[in-house]
Scaffold this motif. Structure first.
Motif, mmCIF file in Angstrom:
data_model
loop_
_atom_site.group_PDB
_atom_site.id
_atom_site.type_symbol
_atom_site.label_atom_id
_atom_site.label_comp_id
_atom_site.label_asym_id
_atom_site.label_seq_id
_atom_site.Cartn_x
_atom_site.Cartn_y
_atom_site.Cartn_z
ATOM 1 N N GLN A 80 34.978 141.327 -34.716
ATOM 2 C CA GLN A 80 34.715 141.650 -33.315
ATOM 3 C C GLN A 80 33.562 140.819 -32.755
ATOM 4 O OE1 GLN A 80 34.303 145.881 -32.928
ATOM 5 N NE2 GLN A 80 36.501 146.242 -33.140
ATOM 6 N N VAL A 83 30.750 145.204 -27.469
ATOM 7 C CA VAL A 83 29.291 145.281 -27.615
ATOM 8 C C VAL A 83 28.824 146.726 -27.522
ATOM 9 C CG1 VAL A 83 27.091 144.627 -26.567
ATOM 10 C CG2 VAL A 83 28.907 142.934 -26.807
ATOM 11 N N ASN A 106 34.636 134.645 -26.585
ATOM 12 C CA ASN A 106 34.829 134.897 -25.150
ATOM 13 C C ASN A 106 33.670 134.338 -24.320
ATOM 14 O OD1 ASN A 106 37.253 136.196 -25.555
ATOM 15 N ND2 ASN A 106 36.334 138.250 -25.616
ATOM 16 N N ILE A 107 32.431 134.591 -24.777
ATOM 17 C CA ILE A 107 31.265 134.183 -23.982
ATOM 18 C C ILE A 107 31.139 132.667 -23.953
ATOM 19 C CG2 ILE A 107 28.754 134.289 -23.849
ATOM 20 C CD1 ILE A 107 28.902 137.111 -24.981
ATOM 21 N N GLY A 130 38.648 139.063 -20.655
ATOM 22 C CA GLY A 130 37.698 138.547 -21.641
ATOM 23 C C GLY A 130 36.375 139.288 -21.633
ATOM 24 N N MET A 131 35.680 139.290 -20.504
ATOM 25 C CA MET A 131 34.378 139.957 -20.424
ATOM 26 C C MET A 131 34.529 141.470 -20.480
ATOM 27 S SD MET A 131 32.213 137.615 -20.521
ATOM 28 C CE MET A 131 30.757 138.596 -20.235
ATOM 29 N N GLN A 163 34.954 137.536 -31.825
ATOM 30 C CA GLN A 163 35.680 137.613 -30.559
ATOM 31 C C GLN A 163 34.711 137.623 -29.374
ATOM 32 O OE1 GLN A 163 38.474 140.808 -30.366
ATOM 33 N NE2 GLN A 163 39.149 140.318 -28.285
ATOM 34 N N VAL A 164 33.588 138.346 -29.523
ATOM 35 C CA VAL A 164 32.585 138.385 -28.449
ATOM 36 C C VAL A 164 32.049 136.988 -28.165
ATOM 37 C CG1 VAL A 164 30.247 139.163 -27.881
ATOM 38 C CG2 VAL A 164 31.915 140.785 -28.778
ATOM 39 N N THR A 217 34.791 142.100 -24.110
ATOM 40 C CA THR A 217 33.475 141.807 -24.685
ATOM 41 C C THR A 217 32.510 142.958 -24.445
ATOM 42 O OG1 THR A 217 33.796 139.437 -24.399
ATOM 43 C CG2 THR A 217 31.526 140.218 -24.591
ATOM 44 N N TYR A 218 32.504 143.468 -23.224
ATOM 45 C CA TYR A 218 31.627 144.593 -22.896
ATOM 46 C C TYR A 218 31.961 145.807 -23.764
ATOM 47 C CZ TYR A 218 29.576 148.410 -20.173
ATOM 48 O OH TYR A 218 28.880 149.519 -19.790
#
Length: 614
Positions: free
Chosen positions: A493, A580, A500-501, A572-573, A496-497, A576-577
Motif C-alpha cells: 500500500q 494513508v 500515485n503521488i 488516485g489521490m 501504491q501511495v 491515496t488519502y
C-alpha cells in the motif's frame, strides 16, 4: 367651494392611496431591514470573512447603541436639569444682592429723610434763623450721620436765609425751583443726583414746615452720593457684580463699574419698574450678556440695578460641564472599545465554530462518498474475482495437462505454452491482489503490516518510475538518510501511495518532453525527502510543476475529481488519502499556481491498534 360626490370620492381615493403608499413604503423598509439581519445571522454554507466583518460591525453598532442610548438620554435629561439649576444658581446671588442692597438703601435714605424731618419739626424757623443754633444742629447731625455736606434754611420766598457748610450759598434764591415746589406740596422731598452750585454729584433732602403762627419755611440738607456707594459696598457685592442707582430717565445716580460715572446716561434700556426684585438676561449695546436684577426703592424715583456679566458668572459652571462632557465622551469611547473587543472575540469564535461545522459537513460528505465508492469497489471486486478464479483454474489445469504429457506438440511449443500459462497465472495473481485491496478498502480490512524500512520502499518506487521521468526530462531526487528507524506498515500500500503521488508530480511537469527546464528556466525536478521526528516518519514529495489553484485543492481528495480531462479517473489521490488514513497517518497538500506543489505525509512508527475511519 363645496365638492361634488365624484370629487369627494376622488379626494378620498387619493388620501387612501397616499396612506397605503406610505404603509407599503414602511413595510418594504422593514422587510428589507429584516432580510438583511436574517442574511447576516443565517448559518452559512461557506465561511466568508467579509460576512463576519459585516456581522461584527453590525453587532458592535447595536451593542454600542444599546449601551450608549440610555447614557445619552440620561445625560440629556441631566443637562436640562443642570441648566435649570445653573440658571437658578446664577440668579440667586444677584437676586439676593439686589434684595439686600434695596433694604440697605431704603433704610439709609429713609433714615436721612426722617432725621431731617425730625429736625424741621423740633426747631422753629426763628430758632434755626440763629446762625449759632443752625451750626450747632448741623454739627450734631453730621457727628451722628455720615454723608451730610451742608444745611440750608429757606424762607417762604425761596431765599436761603441760613446756611452751614463749606460753600458760600447763603442768600441763594431758590424761588420757582421744581424741588422747592415739590417740597411745599408733598412736605418731604428727595432729589435725584445733581451738580447744583456745588459742582459734584449730591442728593438733596428737603422738608417743608408750616408753623402754627403761619410761618412757612423749608429745611434743606445735601448728602454725598459716595456715601450711598459705601452703603452698597457694605452689603458685600462680588468683585464682578456692579450695583448702582438710576433715575426714571436712565441717568446714573451713583458710579457704575460697567457703565460710567454718576450723572452719565445708562447705555441701555431700563427694565420695567417693579418694587419686587426681578432677574432678567439682557444684552447691552457692546454685545455683552448680562444678568440684571432690578427693583425700585420705596419713596423714591430711584431704581436699583445689580448687574453681573453672564460670561463671568457661568465660567466655573462651564468648566464643570466641560469636564462632565469629557467624562461622557471618554465613557462612550470606552464602551465602543470594549464592545468592539467583545464582538471581535465573539465573532471570531462564531467564525471558528462555523468553520468547524463546514469542515465536519465536508468530512461527512467525503465519508459518504468514500462509503459509496467502497460499495462500488466491493461489487466490482466480487464480479471480477469470479472470472479471475475461472481463468486461474483453467490456466492451472492446462499447465497440469502439459506437464502430464497429455497435450501433443514438440518441446519448444510445450515450453512456450508453459511460459504463457505461468504469465497468465502471474497476471491473475496480480489482478486478485488488486481486487483484494478493493475489498479491503470496502470492508475496512486490516492492512498487511510488517516491519520495513521506508527508504527501501521509496527507492523501489522511484525505480519503477525512473524511465518515465527520464523520458519526460524530469530529474528524480531523493534525500533518504541511512539511519532512519523501521516502521510497521504495509509495503504494497505504501508503494501504491508513492506511485500515485510521484506519478501525479510527473504529470504536473508534463509538456516539457525533450526539455529539462521549466518555462521560467528552472530545472524540472521531483524531490522526495524523508526524516524521523517525534516518533513519526515525515515524507514530502515536492515538484516545481504548474501547481494547483485553491479550487482544485478543495476537491483534491474527492473521488472521480480529476484535472487531467480524459486521461485520469480521479481515484488516485482519493485512494491515496484512504490508504494513508488507514495506516494511521495524515496527508496535507500545499500548492501555488506556477510554482509547484508539496505533498506531506506523516506516518506513525507504530500504527494504532484501532483502524482509522476514512
Amino acid at each position: 367651494m363645496p365638492y361634488g360626490a365624484g370629487e369627494r370620492a376622488a379626494v378620498e381615493l387619493n388620501r387612501t392611496s397616499g396612506l397605503d403608499g406610505g404603509a407599503d413604503l414602511g413595510g418594504h423598509m422593514f422587510a428589507t431591514i429584516k432580510n438583511y439581519f436574517a442574511h447576516l445571522l443565517e448559518v452559512p454554507e461557506a465561511v466568508s470573512p467579509a460576512r463576519y466583518r459585516s456581522l461584527r460591525r453590525l453587532m458592535t453598532v447595536l451593542m454600542v447603541a444599546v449601551s450608549v442610548t440610555p447614557l445619552l438620554l440620561l445625560s440629556a435629561i441631566s443637562h436640562v436639569q443642570y441648566m435649570r439649576t445653573l440658571e437658578r444658581e446664577l440668579e440667586s446671588p444677584v437676586y439676593a444682592l439686589a434684595r439686600k442692597s434695596q433694604a440697605a438703601l431704603e433704610l439709609y435714605l429713609g433714615e436721612r429723610v426722617s432725621t431731617v424731618s425730625f429736625l424741621a419739626h423740633a426747631y422753629t424757623f426763628k430758632d434755626l434763623l440763629d446762625e449759632r443754633t443752625l451750626n450747632r444742629v448741623f454739627l450734631a447731625l453730621k457727628s451722628e450721620y455720615q454723608g451730610f455736606v451742608d444745611m440750608g434754611l429757606v424762607d417762604a420766598d425761596g431765599q436761603q436765609v441760613g446756611y452751614v457748610g463749606p460753600y458760600k450759598l447763603k442768600g441763594v434764591d431758590y424761588a420757582g425751583k421744581p424741588w422747592l415746589r415739590d417740597t411745599e406740596i408733598k412736605g418731604r422731598y428727595l432729589s435725584n443726583a445733581i451738580l447744583g452750585y456745588r459742582g459734584y454729584p449730591h442728593l438733596v433732602v428737603a422738608v417743608h414746615r408750616l408753623e402754627e403762627n403761619g410761618v412757612s419755611w423749608t429745611l434743606r440738607v445735601a448728602t454725598d452720593t459716595l456715601r450711598i456707594q459705601q452703603v452698597v459696598s457694605t452689603v458685600g457685592p462680588e468683585h464682578d457684580t456692579d450695583v448702582f442707582l438710576v433715575d426714571t430717565e436712565g441717568v446714573l445716580q451713583t458710579d457704575s463699574n460697567l457703565f460710567g460715572k454718576a450723572l452719565e446716561k445708562l447705555p441701555m434700556d431700563l427694565p420695567p419698574a417693579s418694587h419686587e426684585t426681578v432677574v432678567r438676561r439682557i444684552t447691552d449695546p457692546k454685545g455683552r450678556q448680562l444678568m440684571v436684577a432690578s427693583c425700585t426703592l420705596a419713596g423714591t424715583d430711584f431704581m436699583l440695578l445689580a448687574v453681573k456679566p453672564t460670561e463671568d458668572a457661568i465660567r466655573p459652571w462651564l468648566a464643570l460641564r466641560t469636564e462632565l462632557l469629557l467624562v461622557l465622551c471618554g465613557g462612550i469611547a470606552l464602551i465602543f472599545m470594549v464592545s468592539n473587543l467583545l464582538m471581535q472575540q465573539l465573532i471570531n469564535r462564531l467564525q471558528a465554530s462555523d468553520e468547524r461545522r463546514v469542515a465536519v459537513f465536508a468530512q461527512m460528505e467525503h465519508n459518504q462518498k468514500l462509503s459509496s465508492i467502497g460499495r462500488l469497489a466491493a461489487g466490482v471486486a466480487h464480479e471480477v474475482n469470479n472470472p479471475l478464479a475461472v481463468i486461474y483454474e483453467k490456466a492451472g489445469l492446462a499447465q497440469d495437462l502439459l506437464s502430464m504429457g497429455k497435450v501433443c506438440g514438440d518441446g519448444k511449443d510445450k515450453e512456450r505454452l508453459c511460459a504463457l500459462l505461468e504469465g497468465i497465472e502471474s497476471t491473475v495473481e496480480r489482478a486478485r491482489g488488486i481486487t483484494h485491496r478493493l475489498l479491503g478498502f470496502a470492508r475496512r480490512m486490516e492492512a498487511n503490516r510488517q516491519a520495513l524500512h521506508i527508504e527501501e520502499v521509496i527507492s523501489e518506487t522511484l525505480g519503477f518510475l525512473e524511465r518515465e521521468a527520464k523520458n519526460r526530462g524530469v530529474k528524480l531526487e531523493a534525500e533518504l538518510p541511512p539511519n532512519l528507524p523501521e516502521i510497521v506498515s504495509d509495503r504494497g500500500q505504501l508503494q501504491q501511495v508513492f506511485l500515485n503521488i510521484v506519478g501525479n508530480a510527473l504529470d504536473a511537469l508534463a509538456g516539457g518532453e525533450g526539455s529539462t527546464q521549466t518555462p521560467q528556466g528552472e530545472e524540472r525536478f521531483v524531490k522526495i525527502r524523508c526524516q524521523s521526528q517525534n516518533g513519526q516518519m515525515l515524507v514530502s514529495v515536492q515538484d516545481n510543476g504548474k501547481g494547483m489553484s485553491p479550487e482544485v485543492l478543495r476537491h483534491i481528495f474527492e473521488p472521480f475529481y480529476s484535472t487531467k480531462k480524459d486521461k485520469g479517473t480521479g481515484l488516485g489521490m482519493f485512494i491515496t488519502y484512504g490508504i494513508v488514513r488507514k495506516l494511521g497517518g495524515e496527508i496535507h497538500v500545499q500548492s501555488e499556481e506556477g510554482r509547484g506543489s508539496t505533498i506531506s505525509i506523516t506516518l506513525p512508527l507504530t500504527p494504532p491498534d484501532v483502524a482509522v475511519e476514512v
